[in-house]
Design an enzyme around this catalytic site. Structure first.
Site, PDB file in Angstrom:
ATOM      1  CG  ASN A 156      -0.299  -0.419   2.489  1.00 55.81           C
ATOM      2  OD1 ASN A 156       0.243  -1.510   2.581  1.00 55.81           O
ATOM      3  ND2 ASN A 156      -0.332   0.438   3.481  1.00 55.81           N
ATOM      4  CD  GLN A 184      -3.845  -0.125  -1.398  1.00 51.58           C
ATOM      5  OE1 GLN A 184      -4.141   0.394  -2.475  1.00 51.58           O
ATOM      6  NE2 GLN A 184      -4.200   0.422  -0.246  1.00 51.58           N
ATOM      7  N   GLY A 206     -13.844  -2.743  -0.147  1.00 48.94           N
ATOM      8  CA  GLY A 206     -14.653  -1.929  -1.057  1.00 48.94           C
ATOM      9  C   GLY A 206     -14.139  -0.515  -1.242  1.00 48.94           C
ATOM     10  CG  HIS A 207     -12.368   1.970   2.057  1.00 46.89           C
ATOM     11  ND1 HIS A 207     -11.413   2.916   2.330  1.00 46.89           N
ATOM     12  CD2 HIS A 207     -12.028   0.882   2.789  1.00 46.89           C
ATOM     13  CE1 HIS A 207     -10.545   2.428   3.206  1.00 46.89           C
ATOM     14  NE2 HIS A 207     -10.901   1.189   3.494  1.00 46.89           N
ATOM     15  CB  THR A 242     -28.790  -8.619   9.354  1.00 47.48           C
ATOM     16  OG1 THR A 242     -29.418  -9.407  10.356  1.00 47.48           O
ATOM     17  CG2 THR A 242     -29.766  -8.340   8.221  1.00 47.48           C
ATOM     18  CB  CYS A 333      -3.803   2.264   9.383  1.00 44.30           C
ATOM     19  SG  CYS A 333      -5.024   1.853   8.164  1.00 44.30           S
TER      20      CYS A 333
HETATM   21  N1  PLP Z   1      -4.479  -4.136   3.671  1.00 43.54           N
HETATM   22  C1  PLP Z   1      -3.971  -3.151   2.925  1.00 43.54           C
HETATM   23  C2  PLP Z   1      -2.825  -3.448   2.004  1.00 43.54           C
HETATM   24  C3  PLP Z   1      -4.511  -1.864   2.991  1.00 43.54           C
HETATM   25  O1  PLP Z   1      -3.984  -0.886   2.242  1.00 43.54           O
HETATM   26  C4  PLP Z   1      -5.602  -1.629   3.869  1.00 43.54           C
HETATM   27  C5  PLP Z   1      -6.134  -0.258   4.035  1.00 43.54           C
HETATM   28  O2  PLP Z   1      -5.386   0.706   4.087  1.00 43.54           O
HETATM   29  C6  PLP Z   1      -6.110  -2.700   4.617  1.00 43.54           C
HETATM   30  C7  PLP Z   1      -5.526  -3.936   4.481  1.00 43.54           C
HETATM   31  C8  PLP Z   1      -7.290  -2.527   5.531  1.00 43.54           C
HETATM   32  O3  PLP Z   1      -8.461  -2.312   4.784  1.00 43.54           O
HETATM   33  P1  PLP Z   1      -9.826  -1.878   5.476  1.00 43.54           P
HETATM   34  O4  PLP Z   1      -9.779  -0.400   5.624  1.00 43.54           O
HETATM   35  O5  PLP Z   1     -10.915  -2.312   4.552  1.00 43.54           O
HETATM   36  O6  PLP Z   1      -9.909  -2.586   6.781  1.00 43.54           O
END
Ligand code: PLP
Length: 394
Positions: A156, A184, A206-207, A242, A333
């Site tokens: 990422n 990614q 999804g996002h 659900t 994160c």
């Molecule tokens: N794994 C990777 C490589 C990511 O880039 C991300 C989000 O930044 C995640 C996992 C976590 O995804 P989610 O926000 O759907 O929990």
């Protein structure tokens, strides 16, 4: 606003919002578990969305149990780790790469401290490439076999792609279930789990692909066992709760659009813009370097990770924000944490270098004009930042 932080999250595509609308405002609130028609219409929409996601990753759309919806990729990943712990209680070791997403590394730490697991963190080199020999050794320790290997498809922060085919073969050969964090990669690259029998589990979100936040999916190969994190009757007994119908329908639509986008060359266009951006930065700003961009290195098409020597990236991010440009210094994160990125330090960057890196990540909505504007504005801001930084260091 110019938004170049699409690895963090993406805009919901208008078509996705439109597909979701009836499930939020237009009275399609049926529960897919209800036996009457109103519920069964929701069940049909759920099946369609599952098939759309299955097609995007090359899973069999007719195999209901192979794709389940979760609340996010973090949940998908957590459920795979917790499942492995319960399926193989005699195996107390895990294999991951040193540059996995924070959720994976956090799970490893938790299992190390709470349940005495041993974790082998496979290193990467200066270009971000995985040490395949070290992986092979880690997988084949007969005295201490791993319960699970979890290796991402694409990073990422840097966009560097790992050799998934080879990793899948090695895990299969060693008899170690492989989880692949493909968050990614999906939608940006062709992903075909049918051609990768070593992959037992694959997580997606999804996002990151123009669906809303709070919806993820998990692929579970028909050859692999799985113990649900949330036991219950929904989704082929694989995830209680659900179903979040509006987001699931949106995710399905986004998956369908991603398939079309890959077929029609939208990602090639994104790669062209990314390459122009990188070229412009290297030409117009002295002492800059593309991280993970070594010749011949494979990266996802939308990501540029730039090391700008002598500039403090957090400060630069704020200056860019004031100029209406959104970028990132690392993974969303870990933004806010003070330490340097674990991905960059694993690649051998010093703390100072790691804190001088910006990530610019594009999407299919990014325009050439936006890239030109960034190339106009960035050099001046970098010079200001460097002057400030140099002044502060004196
Ligand atoms: N794994 C990777 C490589 C990511 O880039 C991300 C989000 O930044 C995640 C996992 C976590 O995804 P989610 O926000 O759907 O929990």
């Amino acid at each position: 606003m110019i938004y170049l932080d699409n690895n963090s999250t993406t805009a919901v595509a208008p078509e996705v919002a439109e597909a979701m609308e009836p499930y939020l405002a237009d009275g399609r609130y049926g529960n897919p578990s209800s036996p009457y028609r109103f519920g069964q219409e929701a069940a049909a929409a759920l099946t369609q969305a599952r098939q759309q996601v299955a097609r995007l990753i090359g899973a069999n759309p007719e195999m209901e149990r192979e794709v389940i919806f979760t609340s996010c990729a973090s949940e998908s990943i957590t459920s795979v780790f917790r499942s492995a712990v319960r399926l193989f209680p005699e195996r107390k070791r895990l294999v991951v790469s040193a540059v996995e997403h924070a959720i994976t590394l956090n799970l490893c730490e938790e299992l190390e401290t709470e349940l005495d697991y041993r974790v082998t963190r496979v290193p990467v080199d200066g270009s971000g490439h995985l040490d395949i020999e070290a992986l092979e050794t880690a997988l084949n320790d007969k005295d201490d076999p791993p319960a699970l290997a979890s290796i991402m498809w694409a990073n990422n922060e840097t966009g560097v792609i790992f050799p998934v085919q080879r990793i899948s073969e090695l895990c299969r050969g060693a008899g170690v279930p492989l989880h692949c964090d493909a968050v990614q990669a999906v939608g940006k690259l062709p992903v075909n789990v049918s051609a990768l029998p070593g992959i037992s589990y694959l997580s997606l979100s999804g996002h990151k692909m123009h669906a809303p936040k709070g919806i993820g999916a998990l692929y579970i190969s028909r050859r692999s066992r799985y113990k649900p994190l949330l036991p219950g009757s929904q989704q082929s007994n694989r995830r209680a709760g659900t179903e979040n119908m509006a987001s699931i329908v949106g995710f399905g639509k986004a998956a369908e659009m991603a398939v079309d986008g890959l077929k029609s060359g939208k990602m090639e266009r994104v790669a062209e813009l990314r390459d122009e951006l990188e070229k412009g930065i290297l030409q117009n700003i002295r002492d800059t370097e593309i991280i993970g961009g070594a010749k011949g290195a494979e990266r996802i098409p939308n990501t540029a990770k730039v090391l700008i020597y002598g500039a403090e990236a957090e400060g630069l991010l704020m200056m860019l924000d004031q100029a209406g440009i959104n970028v990132s210094t690392g993974s969303a994160c870990t933004t806010g944490s003070l330490g340097p990125s674990h991905v960059l330090t694993a690649m051998g960057l010093s703390e100072k270098e790691a804190k001088s890196c910006l990530r610019l990540s594009l999407s299919r909505f990014t325009t050439r004009e936006e890239i030109y504007e960034v190339l106009e504005i960035l050099p001046g801001l970098v010079e200001r930042m460097r002057a400030l930084f140099a002044g502060a260091a004196k």
